[in-house]
Write an enzyme that holds these catalytic residues in place. Structure first.
Site, PDB file in Angstrom:
ATOM      1  N   HIS A  86      36.667  42.955   4.907  1.00  0.00           N
ATOM      2  CA  HIS A  86      37.645  44.290   3.792  1.00  0.00           C
ATOM      3  C   HIS A  86      38.581  44.726   4.751  1.00  0.00           C
ATOM      4  O   HIS A  86      38.230  46.097   5.773  1.00  0.00           O
ATOM      5  CB  HIS A  86      36.742  44.551   2.674  1.00  0.00           C
ATOM      6  CG  HIS A  86      36.623  43.324   1.722  1.00  0.00           C
ATOM      7  ND1 HIS A  86      36.316  43.797   0.494  1.00  0.00           N
ATOM      8  CD2 HIS A  86      36.286  42.273   2.134  1.00  0.00           C
ATOM      9  CE1 HIS A  86      35.810  42.905  -0.190  1.00  0.00           C
ATOM     10  NE2 HIS A  86      35.468  41.887   0.699  1.00  0.00           N
ATOM     11  N   TYR A 123      37.362  51.170  -6.320  1.00  0.00           N
ATOM     12  CA  TYR A 123      36.510  52.107  -7.365  1.00  0.00           C
ATOM     13  C   TYR A 123      37.195  52.880  -7.605  1.00  0.00           C
ATOM     14  O   TYR A 123      38.572  52.696  -7.440  1.00  0.00           O
ATOM     15  CB  TYR A 123      36.058  53.241  -6.238  1.00  0.00           C
ATOM     16  CG  TYR A 123      35.368  52.558  -4.357  1.00  0.00           C
ATOM     17  CD1 TYR A 123      35.911  52.087  -3.345  1.00  0.00           C
ATOM     18  CD2 TYR A 123      34.422  53.176  -4.811  1.00  0.00           C
ATOM     19  CE1 TYR A 123      35.009  51.787  -3.141  1.00  0.00           C
ATOM     20  CE2 TYR A 123      33.762  53.247  -3.661  1.00  0.00           C
ATOM     21  CZ  TYR A 123      33.836  52.475  -2.987  1.00  0.00           C
ATOM     22  OH  TYR A 123      32.804  51.851  -2.038  1.00  0.00           O
ATOM     23  N   PRO A 145      25.566  56.884  -3.273  1.00  0.00           N
ATOM     24  CA  PRO A 145      26.240  55.386  -2.597  1.00  0.00           C
ATOM     25  C   PRO A 145      27.766  55.503  -2.473  1.00  0.00           C
ATOM     26  O   PRO A 145      27.632  53.893  -2.230  1.00  0.00           O
ATOM     27  CB  PRO A 145      25.499  54.201  -3.680  1.00  0.00           C
ATOM     28  CG  PRO A 145      25.068  54.819  -4.639  1.00  0.00           C
ATOM     29  CD  PRO A 145      24.552  56.209  -4.284  1.00  0.00           C
ATOM     30  N   LYS A 202      27.569  54.765   2.630  1.00  0.00           N
ATOM     31  CA  LYS A 202      27.023  55.232   3.821  1.00  0.00           C
ATOM     32  C   LYS A 202      25.758  55.966   4.249  1.00  0.00           C
ATOM     33  O   LYS A 202      25.094  55.641   5.666  1.00  0.00           O
ATOM     34  CB  LYS A 202      27.451  56.828   3.963  1.00  0.00           C
ATOM     35  CG  LYS A 202      29.196  56.671   4.198  1.00  0.00           C
ATOM     36  CD  LYS A 202      29.227  56.751   5.729  1.00  0.00           C
ATOM     37  CE  LYS A 202      30.872  56.543   5.873  1.00  0.00           C
ATOM     38  NZ  LYS A 202      31.331  55.041   5.528  1.00  0.00           N
ATOM     39  N   TYR A 251      35.902  56.363   5.959  1.00  0.00           N
ATOM     40  CA  TYR A 251      34.988  55.163   4.897  1.00  0.00           C
ATOM     41  C   TYR A 251      34.871  54.148   5.966  1.00  0.00           C
ATOM     42  O   TYR A 251      33.468  53.284   6.404  1.00  0.00           O
ATOM     43  CB  TYR A 251      36.398  54.368   3.841  1.00  0.00           C
ATOM     44  CG  TYR A 251      35.440  53.138   3.094  1.00  0.00           C
ATOM     45  CD1 TYR A 251      34.536  53.856   2.050  1.00  0.00           C
ATOM     46  CD2 TYR A 251      35.627  52.307   2.860  1.00  0.00           C
ATOM     47  CE1 TYR A 251      33.978  53.196   1.224  1.00  0.00           C
ATOM     48  CE2 TYR A 251      34.690  51.070   2.554  1.00  0.00           C
ATOM     49  CZ  TYR A 251      33.788  51.909   1.527  1.00  0.00           C
ATOM     50  OH  TYR A 251      33.463  50.319   0.376  1.00  0.00           O
TER      51      TYR A 251
HETATM   52  P1  FAD Z   1      15.225  51.956   3.350  1.00  0.00           P
HETATM   53  O1  FAD Z   1      15.890  50.827   3.327  1.00  0.00           O
HETATM   54  O2  FAD Z   1      14.488  52.733   2.436  1.00  0.00           O
HETATM   55  O3  FAD Z   1      12.710  50.729   4.340  1.00  0.00           O
HETATM   56  C1  FAD Z   1      12.280  52.038   4.809  1.00  0.00           C
HETATM   57  C2  FAD Z   1      11.302  50.889   4.347  1.00  0.00           C
HETATM   58  O4  FAD Z   1       9.662  51.628   4.391  1.00  0.00           O
HETATM   59  C3  FAD Z   1      11.096  50.019   3.515  1.00  0.00           C
HETATM   60  O5  FAD Z   1      10.632  48.471   3.641  1.00  0.00           O
HETATM   61  C4  FAD Z   1       9.271  50.515   2.415  1.00  0.00           C
HETATM   62  O6  FAD Z   1       8.493  49.659   2.300  1.00  0.00           O
HETATM   63  C5  FAD Z   1       8.624  50.891   3.884  1.00  0.00           C
HETATM   64  N1  FAD Z   1       7.651  52.406   2.833  1.00  0.00           N
HETATM   65  C6  FAD Z   1       8.142  53.172   2.686  1.00  0.00           C
HETATM   66  N2  FAD Z   1       6.675  53.803   3.135  1.00  0.00           N
HETATM   67  C7  FAD Z   1       6.074  53.166   4.090  1.00  0.00           C
HETATM   68  C8  FAD Z   1       4.959  53.570   4.715  1.00  0.00           C
HETATM   69  N3  FAD Z   1       3.973  54.724   4.008  1.00  0.00           N
HETATM   70  N4  FAD Z   1       3.895  52.718   5.025  1.00  0.00           N
HETATM   71  C9  FAD Z   1       4.901  51.975   5.483  1.00  0.00           C
HETATM   72  N5  FAD Z   1       6.085  51.520   5.123  1.00  0.00           N
HETATM   73  C10 FAD Z   1       6.168  51.992   4.265  1.00  0.00           C
HETATM   74  N6  FAD Z   1      24.153  51.921   2.146  1.00  0.00           N
HETATM   75  C11 FAD Z   1      25.795  51.709   2.284  1.00  0.00           C
HETATM   76  O7  FAD Z   1      25.655  52.159   4.088  1.00  0.00           O
HETATM   77  N7  FAD Z   1      25.733  51.207   2.305  1.00  0.00           N
HETATM   78  C12 FAD Z   1      26.224  50.886   1.140  1.00  0.00           C
HETATM   79  O8  FAD Z   1      27.008  50.224   0.297  1.00  0.00           O
HETATM   80  C13 FAD Z   1      24.636  51.179  -0.201  1.00  0.00           C
HETATM   81  N8  FAD Z   1      25.254  51.010  -1.013  1.00  0.00           N
HETATM   82  C14 FAD Z   1      23.615  51.423  -1.894  1.00  0.00           C
HETATM   83  C15 FAD Z   1      23.286  50.964  -3.277  1.00  0.00           C
HETATM   84  C16 FAD Z   1      22.311  50.913  -3.937  1.00  0.00           C
HETATM   85  C17 FAD Z   1      21.969  50.885  -5.399  1.00  0.00           C
HETATM   86  C18 FAD Z   1      21.403  51.685  -3.267  1.00  0.00           C
HETATM   87  C19 FAD Z   1      20.283  52.003  -3.459  1.00  0.00           C
HETATM   88  C20 FAD Z   1      21.228  52.340  -1.204  1.00  0.00           C
HETATM   89  C21 FAD Z   1      22.812  51.582  -1.362  1.00  0.00           C
HETATM   90  N9  FAD Z   1      22.740  51.864   0.343  1.00  0.00           N
HETATM   91  C22 FAD Z   1      23.720  51.848   0.372  1.00  0.00           C
HETATM   92  C23 FAD Z   1      21.684  52.847   0.600  1.00  0.00           C
HETATM   93  C24 FAD Z   1      21.269  52.201   1.175  1.00  0.00           C
HETATM   94  O9  FAD Z   1      20.500  51.184   0.933  1.00  0.00           O
HETATM   95  C25 FAD Z   1      19.870  52.825   2.334  1.00  0.00           C
HETATM   96  O10 FAD Z   1      20.288  54.074   3.024  1.00  0.00           O
HETATM   97  C26 FAD Z   1      18.812  52.357   3.415  1.00  0.00           C
HETATM   98  O11 FAD Z   1      18.176  51.344   3.284  1.00  0.00           O
HETATM   99  C27 FAD Z   1      18.086  53.253   4.609  1.00  0.00           C
HETATM  100  O12 FAD Z   1      17.365  52.612   5.483  1.00  0.00           O
HETATM  101  P2  FAD Z   1      16.577  52.394   5.782  1.00  0.00           P
HETATM  102  O13 FAD Z   1      15.108  52.100   6.664  1.00  0.00           O
HETATM  103  O14 FAD Z   1      16.207  54.437   6.295  1.00  0.00           O
HETATM  104  O15 FAD Z   1      14.817  52.569   4.347  1.00  0.00           O
HETATM  105  C1  PHB Z   2      27.499  47.226  -2.636  1.00  0.00           C
HETATM  106  O1  PHB Z   2      28.362  46.750  -2.695  1.00  0.00           O
HETATM  107  O2  PHB Z   2      26.957  47.226  -3.367  1.00  0.00           O
HETATM  108  C2  PHB Z   2      28.726  48.562  -2.723  1.00  0.00           C
HETATM  109  C3  PHB Z   2      29.571  48.767  -2.271  1.00  0.00           C
HETATM  110  C4  PHB Z   2      30.652  50.144  -2.246  1.00  0.00           C
HETATM  111  C5  PHB Z   2      29.131  50.821  -2.478  1.00  0.00           C
HETATM  112  C6  PHB Z   2      28.217  50.823  -2.790  1.00  0.00           C
HETATM  113  C7  PHB Z   2      27.310  49.864  -2.655  1.00  0.00           C
HETATM  114  O3  PHB Z   2      29.962  51.985  -2.209  1.00  0.00           O
END
Ligand code: FAD
Ligand code: PHB
Length: 391
Positions: A72, A201, A293, A297, A385
């Site tokens: 995009h 948005y 979200p 980021k 962004y």
């Molecule tokens: P996580 O993805 O939370 O991974 C952590 C892992 O550790 C999990 O698999 C968990 O099961 C495991 N774990 C937890 N505790 C333990 C333990 N004690 N022992 C072993 N394993 C464990 N970010 C963006 O950049 N762009 C977006 O568009 C965006 N949209 C989002 C929309 C929604 C609805 C949500 C909820 C989040 C969004 N995010 C977005 C944020 C993004 O999903 C998170 O920032 C990202 O998942 C972070 O990755 P991580 O690996 O740090 O943590």
């Molecule tokens: C998504 O597609 O899940 C999404 C897109 C943009 C955002 C957050 C989530 O800012």
């Protein structure tokens, strides 16, 4: 068991770190509390910054993303019934974003790791980190009913916001910064082709709405809701009524509707822990920081953290130089706070707050008009962004 770097958590942070370290010839073991099926089915982020896309390609896991993801080059801000396009590419010297679901990134990283003989232990229980302030830290856990221990040189805490790594740092040695928002997002997946070529948005007096996509057949849509809302309060018809109202334009744009096959409510919070390191424990991703979200980021920050960490670990194993490891927290936090500000700013500009008065609403509107109408202001949105430069 022994490894060089023990990684807790197989989210984007943990799996990407494992991949980067493997390519630097550093041995790792990834411990994950959930099953492979669960982590590959959890619906979360969708937007990858240009730098994250480049990084996935550089480490050889980007092929499917390049085929199936959607590039995009702009986004739309919608308010007052009108569309205002922010031309990301034109404002940032050709940079863009990729819409590709987080769980697809996870599938690609898990497949690449297992294919190359890397270890991921799924379904581990009772994980605890020991002796992290010594040169011989270890991870204790249970697997298949038996107690096990992984001895490491370093531990990477990539276990998300609710993990065990951050609380392992004694509370007197860490400082936490928190902001909660009085709203959440209800997110849905819908069987319908995209309603718009680019993400929308939308500011509306009934609350924020977001149109995103997952594939030519599936849309991802969000509406601002109360963070305490339960799904029973959101029957399909109520969701469509809100989306239609909040996204309505004066030029006849139509929302494509279809079967809703997934629903969930997410709370919104900003959170940072400082420092992101204690002894030989290094935190990365949501374990160290959360953003609302609205700026897309979270996943991208996780990728930025592990890039800095992987380079610091590689320098240590190459030459014994500990300086990049000592600088990890400070370097990572600079980018974290920039993203915290951007995410808070987007969130504040686009949502309705309970205590909005007429004055605040006029300020929000003035800000939206400025961002849409001024090249300087839209450039600021665009460069944040698509992601600020990595180095
Ligand atoms: P996580 O993805 O939370 O991974 C952590 C892992 O550790 C999990 O698999 C968990 O099961 C495991 N774990 C937890 N505790 C333990 C333990 N004690 N022992 C072993 N394993 C464990 N970010 C963006 O950049 N762009 C977006 O568009 C965006 N949209 C989002 C929309 C929604 C609805 C949500 C909820 C989040 C969004 N995010 C977005 C944020 C993004 O999903 C998170 O920032 C990202 O998942 C972070 O990755 P991580 O690996 O740090 O943590
Ligand atoms: C998504 O597609 O899940 C999404 C897109 C943009 C955002 C957050 C989530 O800012």
């Amino acid at each position: 068991m022994r490894t060089q770097v023990g990684i807790v958590g197989a989210g984007p942070a943990g799996l990407l770190l494992a991949r980067l370290l493997q390519r630097a010839g550093i041995d790792t073991v990834v411990l994950e509390s959930r099953s492979r099926e669960e982590i590959e089915a959890t619906i979360r982020a969708g937007v990858l910054e240009q730098g994250t896309v480049d990084m996935l390609n550089e480490c050889g896991v980007g092929a499917r993303m390049m085929r199936e993801g959607a590039l995009h080059r702009g986004i739309e801000l919608r308010f007052g019934g009108r569309a205002h396009r922010i031309d990301l590419a034109a404002l940032t010297g050709g940079r863009a974003i990729m819409v590709y679901a987080q769980h697809e990134v996870i599938k690609d990283l898990v497949a690449a790791r297992l294919e190359s003989g890397g270890r991921i232990l799924f379904g581990v229980e009772g994980v605890s980190l020991q002796d992290v302030d010594t040169r011989a830290p270890s991870i204790h856990f249970r697997r298949n009913g038996g107690a096990e221990r992984l001895e490491c040189d370093f531990i990477a805490g990539c276990d998300g916001f609710h993990g065990v790594s951050r609380p392992t740092i004694p509370s007197r040695l860490r400082r936490e910064f928190v902001r909660s928002y009085p709203f959440g997002w209800l997110g849905i997946l819908v069987e319908a082709p995209p309603s718009s070529d680019e993400l929308v948005y939308a500011w509306h007096e009934r609350g924020f709405a977001l149109v995103s996509t997952r594939s030519p057949q599936i849309q991802r849509l969000y509406v601002q809701c109360d963070p305490q809302d339960v799904l029973e309060q959101w029957p399909d018809e109520r969701i469509w009524t809100e989306l239609r109202a909040r996204l309505a334009t004066t030029d006849g744009w139509k929302l494509r509707e279809g079967r809703i096959f997934q629903k969930g409510v997410v709370a919104m919070r900003s959170f940072v822990v400082e420092p992101m390191q204690h002894g030989r424990l290094f935190l990365a991703g949501d374990a160290a920081h959360i953003v609302p979200p609205t700026g897309a980021k979270g996943l991208n920050l996780a990728a930025a953290d592990v890039r800095v960490l992987a380079r610091a670990l590689a320098a240590f194993y190459r030459s014994g130089d500990e300086a990049p490891l000592a600088a990890y927290s400070a370097v990572a936090l600079r980018r974290v706070w920039r993203a915290e500000h951007f995410s808070w700013w987007m969130t504040s500009m686009l949502h309705r707050f309970h205590d909005d008065d007429a004055f605040s609403l006029r300020l929000q509107r003035a800000q939206l008009e400025y961002v849409a109408g001024s090249r300087a202001a839209s450039t600021s949105l665009a460069e944040n962004y698509v992601g600020l430069p990595w180095d």
